[in-house]
Write a protein that holds these residues in place. Sequence first.
Motif, PDB file in Angstrom:
ATOM      1  N   THR A  36       0.815  -1.087   0.104  1.00 46.82           N
ATOM      2  CA  THR A  36      -0.113   0.082  -0.012  1.00 46.82           C
ATOM      3  C   THR A  36       0.870   1.286   0.094  1.00 46.82           C
ATOM      4  O   THR A  36       1.817   1.332   0.680  1.00 46.82           O
ATOM      5  CB  THR A  36      -0.995   0.117   1.294  1.00 46.82           C
ATOM      6  N   VAL A  37       0.465   2.194  -0.793  1.00 47.33           N
ATOM      7  CA  VAL A  37       1.048   3.552  -0.832  1.00 47.33           C
ATOM      8  C   VAL A  37      -0.007   4.794  -0.600  1.00 47.33           C
ATOM      9  O   VAL A  37      -0.999   4.773  -1.316  1.00 47.33           O
ATOM     10  CB  VAL A  37       1.977   3.733  -2.214  1.00 47.33           C
ATOM     11  N   PRO A  38       0.414   5.380   0.318  1.00 43.18           N
ATOM     12  CA  PRO A  38      -0.396   6.434   0.422  1.00 43.18           C
ATOM     13  C   PRO A  38      -0.384   7.755  -0.684  1.00 43.18           C
ATOM     14  O   PRO A  38       0.168   8.579  -0.274  1.00 43.18           O
ATOM     15  CB  PRO A  38       0.023   7.056   2.114  1.00 43.18           C
ATOM     16  N   LEU A  39      -1.198   7.454  -1.501  1.00 43.29           N
ATOM     17  CA  LEU A  39      -1.208   8.419  -2.675  1.00 43.29           C
ATOM     18  C   LEU A  39      -2.624   9.197  -2.479  1.00 43.29           C
ATOM     19  O   LEU A  39      -3.307   9.098  -1.950  1.00 43.29           O
ATOM     20  CB  LEU A  39      -1.256   7.687  -4.267  1.00 43.29           C
ATOM     21  N   GLU A  40      -2.219  10.829  -3.008  1.00 40.22           N
ATOM     22  CA  GLU A  40      -3.372  11.719  -3.010  1.00 40.22           C
ATOM     23  C   GLU A  40      -4.516  11.247  -3.520  1.00 40.22           C
ATOM     24  O   GLU A  40      -5.682  11.921  -3.404  1.00 40.22           O
ATOM     25  CB  GLU A  40      -2.674  12.877  -3.323  1.00 40.22           C
ATOM     26  N   THR A  41      -4.362  10.376  -4.631  1.00 41.10           N
ATOM     27  CA  THR A  41      -5.649   9.677  -5.317  1.00 41.10           C
ATOM     28  C   THR A  41      -6.734   9.314  -4.286  1.00 41.10           C
ATOM     29  O   THR A  41      -7.800   9.088  -4.747  1.00 41.10           O
ATOM     30  CB  THR A  41      -5.270   8.692  -6.290  1.00 41.10           C
ATOM     31  N   ALA A  42      -6.470   9.210  -3.050  1.00 39.07           N
ATOM     32  CA  ALA A  42      -7.262   8.597  -2.136  1.00 39.07           C
ATOM     33  C   ALA A  42      -8.443   9.493  -1.775  1.00 39.07           C
ATOM     34  O   ALA A  42      -9.424   9.276  -1.372  1.00 39.07           O
ATOM     35  CB  ALA A  42      -6.503   7.943  -0.936  1.00 39.07           C
ATOM     36  N   ILE A  43      -8.003  10.922  -2.023  1.00 33.98           N
ATOM     37  CA  ILE A  43      -8.700  11.960  -1.653  1.00 33.98           C
ATOM     38  C   ILE A  43      -9.148  12.912  -2.757  1.00 33.98           C
ATOM     39  O   ILE A  43      -9.242  14.109  -2.878  1.00 33.98           O
ATOM     40  CB  ILE A  43      -8.285  12.730  -0.332  1.00 33.98           C
ATOM     41  N   GLY A  44      -9.044  12.155  -3.876  1.00 37.13           N
ATOM     42  CA  GLY A  44      -9.226  13.078  -5.185  1.00 37.13           C
ATOM     43  C   GLY A  44      -8.098  13.843  -5.814  1.00 37.13           C
ATOM     44  O   GLY A  44      -8.563  14.383  -6.900  1.00 37.13           O
ATOM     45  N   GLY A  45      -6.746  13.522  -5.254  1.00 37.66           N
ATOM     46  CA  GLY A  45      -5.863  14.210  -5.813  1.00 37.66           C
ATOM     47  C   GLY A  45      -5.026  13.764  -7.048  1.00 37.66           C
ATOM     48  O   GLY A  45      -5.493  12.623  -7.544  1.00 37.66           O
ATOM     49  N   LYS A  46      -3.621  14.048  -6.943  1.00 35.73           N
ATOM     50  CA  LYS A  46      -2.854  13.509  -8.006  1.00 35.73           C
ATOM     51  C   LYS A  46      -1.919  12.131  -7.515  1.00 35.73           C
ATOM     52  O   LYS A  46      -1.559  12.224  -6.351  1.00 35.73           O
ATOM     53  CB  LYS A  46      -1.790  14.506  -8.608  1.00 35.73           C
ATOM     54  N   PRO A  47      -1.688  11.362  -8.294  1.00 35.25           N
ATOM     55  CA  PRO A  47      -1.056   9.940  -8.284  1.00 35.25           C
ATOM     56  C   PRO A  47       0.243  10.358  -7.677  1.00 35.25           C
ATOM     57  O   PRO A  47       1.075   9.614  -7.277  1.00 35.25           O
ATOM     58  CB  PRO A  47      -1.420   9.305  -9.337  1.00 35.25           C
ATOM     59  N   SER A  48       0.835  11.565  -8.249  1.00 33.16           N
ATOM     60  CA  SER A  48       2.262  11.984  -7.853  1.00 33.16           C
ATOM     61  C   SER A  48       2.427  12.667  -6.671  1.00 33.16           C
ATOM     62  O   SER A  48       3.632  13.057  -6.354  1.00 33.16           O
ATOM     63  CB  SER A  48       2.748  12.814  -9.090  1.00 33.16           C
ATOM     64  N   ARG A  49       1.459  12.443  -5.852  1.00 31.84           N
ATOM     65  CA  ARG A  49       1.360  13.408  -4.510  1.00 31.84           C
ATOM     66  C   ARG A  49       1.373  12.232  -3.478  1.00 31.84           C
ATOM     67  O   ARG A  49       0.421  11.399  -3.493  1.00 31.84           O
ATOM     68  CB  ARG A  49       0.543  14.549  -4.396  1.00 31.84           C
ATOM     69  N   PHE A  50       2.012  12.432  -2.338  1.00 37.31           N
ATOM     70  CA  PHE A  50       1.949  11.577  -1.209  1.00 37.31           C
ATOM     71  C   PHE A  50       1.292  12.276  -0.037  1.00 37.31           C
ATOM     72  O   PHE A  50       1.092  13.523   0.278  1.00 37.31           O
ATOM     73  CB  PHE A  50       3.351  11.287  -0.648  1.00 37.31           C
ATOM     74  N   ILE A  51       0.472  11.442   0.698  1.00 35.82           N
ATOM     75  CA  ILE A  51      -0.369  11.603   1.939  1.00 35.82           C
ATOM     76  C   ILE A  51       0.334  11.227   3.123  1.00 35.82           C
ATOM     77  O   ILE A  51       0.758  10.144   3.056  1.00 35.82           O
ATOM     78  CB  ILE A  51      -1.701  10.987   1.801  1.00 35.82           C
ATOM     79  N   ASP A  52       0.645  12.170   4.127  1.00 36.23           N
ATOM     80  CA  ASP A  52       1.338  11.718   5.357  1.00 36.23           C
ATOM     81  C   ASP A  52       0.288  11.114   6.117  1.00 36.23           C
ATOM     82  O   ASP A  52      -0.879  11.908   6.588  1.00 36.23           O
ATOM     83  CB  ASP A  52       2.003  13.041   5.862  1.00 36.23           C
ATOM     84  N   LEU A  53       0.791   9.815   6.857  1.00 33.66           N
ATOM     85  CA  LEU A  53      -0.198   9.308   7.751  1.00 33.66           C
ATOM     86  C   LEU A  53       0.114   9.353   9.092  1.00 33.66           C
ATOM     87  O   LEU A  53       1.383   9.756   9.482  1.00 33.66           O
ATOM     88  CB  LEU A  53      -0.373   7.899   7.391  1.00 33.66           C
ATOM     89  N   MET A  54      -0.777   9.327   9.952  1.00 30.12           N
ATOM     90  CA  MET A  54      -0.487   9.441  11.464  1.00 30.12           C
ATOM     91  C   MET A  54       0.636   8.398  12.034  1.00 30.12           C
ATOM     92  O   MET A  54       1.303   8.785  12.523  1.00 30.12           O
ATOM     93  CB  MET A  54      -1.804   9.327  12.240  1.00 30.12           C
TER      94      MET A  54
END
Length: 228
Positions: A99-117
């Motif tokens: 699993t990779v936390p990509l911004e696509t999870a919130i409707g963003g770009k696949p080239s951006r990362f989401i920081d998880l807690m």
Amino acid sequence: MIVSIIGGTGPQGLGIAKRLAIEGVEVIVGSRKEEKALDIVANTKEELADYDLNMTGMANEDAAKAGNVLIITVPLVAQKPTIEGIKEFCKDKIVMDATVPLETAIGGKPSRFIDLMEGSAAERTASILEGTGAKVICAFCNISNSHLANIPEDIECDCLIAGDDNESKVIAAEIIDKIPGIKTVDCGILEKARIIEKITPLLIGLNIKYKSHYGGLRITGIPALDKE
């Protein structure tokens, strides 16, 4: 040894399943719905009729129960409910998480990362499975779906892994390295997944920029993971 791909009907999971099955690994393809897994496996066996595939389809829970080693290949939004759904079957097993936390999870770009807690997706899996004895390893985050699907061509990429149990990482590497062309690189403790996962959106961005589907990573100047 039986390797179960949890969420294995998507491009990444099915690509891993095909690659391992071609190399003689007994593979179970898991899905939320057993019928979908069975259909995908039937189609795969027809597609790869030149190979003797030991591949079956099951619901994720049954796949997790039957497998000795589990590989998680689900989108970020499905990660937590999927892991919670198979938790009782993960006791003392090796669990590789792609699993990779990509911004696509919130409707963003696949080239951006989401920081998880928790720091990384793999660490979140470890927190959910705490107390089960499961050995969680971050793996397969940097191998593109296009590479996996490009059978029978070798995959000229390294697979970066991270985990807290060295023996489990050796077993994981033995499985991963069955795929021709891949070399497994042990990056250290599970916390290193925070770095490994962030490489994925970089590679996606490079593939977009250069209109490619096969951008990957090679680490040079260090020996392969010692499997002795």
